[in-house]
Write an enzyme that holds these catalytic residues in place. Structure first.
Site, PDB file in Angstrom:
ATOM      1  N   ASP A 150       0.850  -1.090  -0.101  1.00 34.26           N
ATOM      2  CA  ASP A 150      -0.016  -0.049   0.025  1.00 34.26           C
ATOM      3  C   ASP A 150       0.781   1.101  -0.017  1.00 34.26           C
ATOM      4  OD1 ASP A 150      -3.033   1.078   0.499  1.00 34.26           O
ATOM      5  OD2 ASP A 150      -1.569   2.343   1.722  1.00 34.26           O
ATOM      6  N   ASN A 158      -3.383  12.532  -4.789  1.00 33.21           N
ATOM      7  CA  ASN A 158      -4.697  12.730  -5.529  1.00 33.21           C
ATOM      8  C   ASN A 158      -5.253  14.212  -5.140  1.00 33.21           C
ATOM      9  OD1 ASN A 158      -5.241  10.527  -7.083  1.00 33.21           O
ATOM     10  ND2 ASN A 158      -5.862   9.450  -5.463  1.00 33.21           N
ATOM     11  N   ASP A 193      -4.963   2.152  -4.139  1.00 29.61           N
ATOM     12  CA  ASP A 193      -3.219   2.122  -4.404  1.00 29.61           C
ATOM     13  C   ASP A 193      -2.667   0.969  -3.704  1.00 29.61           C
ATOM     14  OD1 ASP A 193      -4.308   3.301  -1.969  1.00 29.61           O
ATOM     15  OD2 ASP A 193      -2.253   3.843  -1.481  1.00 29.61           O
TER      16      ASP A 193
END
Length: 278
Positions: A150, A158, A193
């Site tokens: 991760d 973002n 992710d």
């Protein structure tokens, strides 16, 4: 790749297979159009089972992409008349169409297993691959390691740079991860992710080496952002190994996921094994 024989006994088929596959493999790529062959491996193979084929008609069948085939038809002592040749050409046209349909079906099936953003395998494919590799590991008594990765604080990417840059980052990360593992291993985007790597024939110790290498490479990779800017990212990785940490897909993924969260809780940018949970 394969070869099929029709109209022969099982023993004859075995001899033909040995000659044309093991001893004198056919060079099918060399046949690009319909040919009348007076000699060659097919003739020798047929003569080895007591058949004099005379001339052999070779009819190539082509798909749209990589699939292709060749039909070999012994003519015996008599040449085919124009009507027979026309019917054979029609047969080849239908066979080519069937091959193209098969290719499209296979491509559609493969696309169902590919993540749209990163173009690596998705969670659906991972489930099938894990079940398959667990069965193989059970059968041969081997180990299997699962890495759950991760990105750390990816939400900031973002929020700061936008989702287009975020998607671009995930694509670049996928290429980085693919370069860190073998072709026999499986890389899949689990979601968001999060990525999962399936390392076949790999125990906990070797899996930790791979995980640490991945962590280091990700931390050292400049990820592209807009306007020529670069992003520095890190990741947390959890590892679980079959059969020590679980014997099913669900238990292994759960153990690797919990190990990844243990890595997060210890400060991120690190690797933890499911053994650390005990």
């Amino acid at each position: 790749n394969g070869i099929e024989f029709r109209g022969f006994s099982e023993d004859e088929g075995g001899v033909l297979h040995r000659v044309l596959v093991d001893e004198k493999p056919l060079q099918l790529d060399a046949i690009q159009e319909t040919e009348d062959l007076a000699a060659g491996p097919v003739h020798e193979a047929l003569r080895s089972i007591g058949i004099d084929p005379g001339r052999v008609l070779a009819l190539p069948v082509s798909g749209e992409q990589s699939e292709s085939a060749v039909l070999f038809l012994p003519e015996g002592g008599a040449s085919l008349d124009p009507g027979q040749r026309e019917r054979l050409e029609l047969l080849v046209a239908h066979a080519s169409m069937a091959l193209r349909h098969a290719e499209r079906y296979q491509q559609a099936k493969e696309r169902a297993f590919i993540d749209d953003v990163t173009e690596v395998y998705n969670a659906r494919y991972l489930s099938e691959a894990m079940d398959r590799e667990i069965r193989r590991a059970e059968r041969y008594g081997t180990e299997l390691s699962v890495l759950f990765l991760d990105l750390d604080r990816f939400k900031l990417v973002n929020d700061t740079h936008g989702h287009l840059v975020g998607s671009q980052t995930l694509r670049q990360l996928s290429r980085v991860l693919a370069d860190c593992v073998r072709q026999v291993d499986t890389l899949a985007r689990y979601g968001g992710d999060e990525f999962t790597l399936l390392l076949v024939d790999t125990g906990e110790k070797a899996g930790l080496v791979v995980a640490e290498r991945i962590r280091k490479v990700v931390a050292e990779t400049p990820f592209d952002a807009e306007g020529g800017a670069v992003l520095s990212l890190t990741c947390s990785v959890g590892l679980a190994t079959f059969p020590a940490h679980g014997r099913t897909r669900v238990s292994l993924l759960d153990a690797a996921d919990k190990a990844m969260y243990r890595a997060k809780s210890r400060g991120r940018n690190r690797v933890c094994s499911a053994s650390d949970l005990e």
